[in-house]
Structure formats: structure tokens, C-alpha cells
Motif scaffolding. Sequence first.
Motif, PDB file in Angstrom:
ATOM      1  N   ALA A 136       0.839  -1.210   0.000  1.00  0.00           N
ATOM      2  CA  ALA A 136       0.000   0.000   0.000  1.00  0.00           C
ATOM      3  C   ALA A 136       0.872   1.258   0.000  1.00  0.00           C
ATOM      4  N   ALA A 137       1.966   1.225   0.774  1.00  0.00           N
ATOM      5  CA  ALA A 137       2.863   2.385   0.824  1.00  0.00           C
ATOM      6  C   ALA A 137       3.512   2.621  -0.534  1.00  0.00           C
ATOM      7  N   LYS A 138       3.930   1.549  -1.208  1.00  0.00           N
ATOM      8  CA  LYS A 138       4.546   1.691  -2.527  1.00  0.00           C
ATOM      9  C   LYS A 138       3.550   2.267  -3.529  1.00  0.00           C
ATOM     10  N   LEU A 139       2.291   1.796  -3.466  1.00  0.00           N
ATOM     11  CA  LEU A 139       1.279   2.273  -4.403  1.00  0.00           C
ATOM     12  C   LEU A 139       0.929   3.748  -4.134  1.00  0.00           C
ATOM     13  N   GLU A 140       0.893   4.134  -2.860  1.00  0.00           N
ATOM     14  CA  GLU A 140       0.623   5.539  -2.521  1.00  0.00           C
ATOM     15  C   GLU A 140       1.747   6.437  -3.036  1.00  0.00           C
ATOM     16  N   THR A 141       2.985   5.957  -2.922  1.00  0.00           N
ATOM     17  CA  THR A 141       4.128   6.720  -3.436  1.00  0.00           C
ATOM     18  C   THR A 141       4.033   6.868  -4.951  1.00  0.00           C
ATOM     19  N   ALA A 142       3.635   5.763  -5.620  1.00  0.00           N
ATOM     20  CA  ALA A 142       3.518   5.800  -7.077  1.00  0.00           C
ATOM     21  C   ALA A 142       2.439   6.784  -7.520  1.00  0.00           C
ATOM     22  N   VAL A 143       1.291   6.785  -6.831  1.00  0.00           N
ATOM     23  CA  VAL A 143       0.208   7.715  -7.170  1.00  0.00           C
ATOM     24  C   VAL A 143       0.669   9.155  -6.984  1.00  0.00           C
ATOM     25  N   ALA A 144       1.386   9.417  -5.897  1.00  0.00           N
ATOM     26  CA  ALA A 144       1.873  10.771  -5.636  1.00  0.00           C
ATOM     27  C   ALA A 144       2.845  11.225  -6.726  1.00  0.00           C
ATOM     28  N   ARG A 166       0.881  12.115  -9.844  1.00  0.00           N
ATOM     29  CA  ARG A 166       0.171  13.389  -9.706  1.00  0.00           C
ATOM     30  C   ARG A 166       1.132  14.567  -9.780  1.00  0.00           C
ATOM     31  N   ASP A 167       2.320  14.400  -9.180  1.00  0.00           N
ATOM     32  CA  ASP A 167       3.325  15.469  -9.262  1.00  0.00           C
ATOM     33  C   ASP A 167       3.746  15.699 -10.697  1.00  0.00           C
ATOM     34  N   CYS A 168       3.855  14.608 -11.447  1.00  0.00           N
ATOM     35  CA  CYS A 168       4.256  14.719 -12.858  1.00  0.00           C
ATOM     36  C   CYS A 168       3.183  15.459 -13.644  1.00  0.00           C
ATOM     37  N   GLN A 169       1.897  15.184 -13.363  1.00  0.00           N
ATOM     38  CA  GLN A 169       0.810  15.858 -14.058  1.00  0.00           C
ATOM     39  C   GLN A 169       0.781  17.352 -13.741  1.00  0.00           C
ATOM     40  N   SER A 170       1.092  17.710 -12.504  1.00  0.00           N
ATOM     41  CA  SER A 170       1.027  19.106 -12.104  1.00  0.00           C
ATOM     42  C   SER A 170       2.111  19.959 -12.750  1.00  0.00           C
TER      43      SER A 170
END
Length: 271
Positions: free
Chosen positions: A254-262, A265-269
Motif C-alpha cells: 500500500a505504501a509503494k502504491l501511494e508513493t507511485a500515485v503521488a 500526480r506530481d508529474c501531471q502538475s
Amino acid sequence: YGWYWMPGRAVDLPGIAVSEALTLRLVEDFIRPLMPSLMLKGLEPRFIQAKEKLEVLQAENPSARWLGKVASVQSGMPMRPPQIDAQVLEAVQMALLNDRQLNCHYYSAHNDHSGDRTLNPLGLVQRSQVTYLVATAAPHTDVRLFALHRMRSAAMTDTPSVAPAGFTLDGYIDSGAMAFGIPTPIDLKAWITRDLARLIAETPLSDDMALTDDGDGKLLTATVKDTWQLRWWALSHAGSLVVMEPASLREELAAKLETAVAMYRDCQSTD
């Protein structure tokens, strides 16, 4: 005077059957990094003979065309094999063959550090595109893996190598060490989609794997080894699988997936 044998040719080359030629061609690429160079040189004439025989017979013998009808494909993302220094490979093979220690300059990708090591070679293992030397690093006795392409130099010494008591290469592989993890069985419990369940049912994770109905999906239970390979597999099915137990594995993924999502999102911003 006036003639000589070409490199790769032998004085005595008895004929070979088509089946033998096919076998040699099928195993040639696989065994190259695993065989000592001196032995490999002795086989080169046979490899050449096998290739030429199949080329000559292709038009009239269907069996000679078999290589064009079969293939072996690696699972996972296709990658080019790393380059291994020929001198390093020969030194490793000779040290392993003669039970001698090996001095090498090794680059550790995990620590991003290079240094000199004295190794006790125990075996060579081909894992996908990478060839590993199984060895202990003197004066330590724990068995480790050393990727051959990360050896910058290597030389066999006159000092006999020392193997841990009771060590066998087969036993080491069976322990799960080549999956880069702790060879400890765990009870895996996960919710998976029905689509993934149909695929897993064809290639079970273990002998005791079970699938039971659970709402819109299936509940998977299996005894598996706690390895990096298990984590890679679970993450590759992130949209179709949720690990429920062990809780520590669930939290880690779960921690790895949360890091990946973040990161996404940073890349999109920044677009």
C-alpha cells in the motif's frame, strides 16, 4: 606446409544426426555463459557443424526447419542482456572449476560503490538475462549473489576456495534465494478479480492454492515464499489484486502504491 586447420575446426569431426544438430543449436546460446571457456572452445566446431548441417538440409528435410517453428520467450519486460567482460567470465569459470578463490573489483548497484573483494565461488546461475556467481565474500560465510556484468576485473588465485558446510547449489536455489528474498513460507491471502482468477487457476502459485467466491471476485489463499518476486508479481496486478494477509505485506505494498500515485500526480502538475 601450405595448409592449416581454421579456428573453430577440429581434426576429427564425425557426422551428426539432424536431432543432434537441433539439440546443439537449441542449447548453444543458453550454455555459453555457464560453460568454462576451454570446454566451450572444444564445442565450437560442433556448433558450426550443426548450423551448417541444418542449413544444407532445410530444403529437403522438414526436421531441419524445426528451429524456425519454435521459440522461447522470457516472461516480463523484454530487456537486452548486460555485457560481460570475456576475461572476467573466463577467470570466474576457471576459479569455479578449480575450486580456487577469486579476486575481483566489483560494483555494488545497491550501494553505488565499487571495491575489491575476495570471493569463494560456489556456482553459476543464469536468471533471465543475468548471470550470477553464487559465492561467499571472505572472511564472511554468508552466501551472496554477484552479477558477472558488475565485475570490472577478476583473477583466479592459488588459494583453495572454502564452501559453507553442507552447501549445494540445488539446495540454495530451492531455498528461494534466486527470487531475492527471505526463504520463509508465508500464508498469502488476497482478493482478486475473476479475470485474474481464471489466469491464476491455470498456473497456481502453490500446490495448496485455493480460490473461493467472494462477492464480485475470488478469495485467494496460498502458501508462498516471502520474496521480492512475490512483491513484483503483486504490484504488477495492482488493479486486480488486494493483499489482505500478512498485514505487513499489505502495508508495504500500500505504501509503494501511494508513493507511485503521488509521483504520477506530481508529474501531471508540472505539465
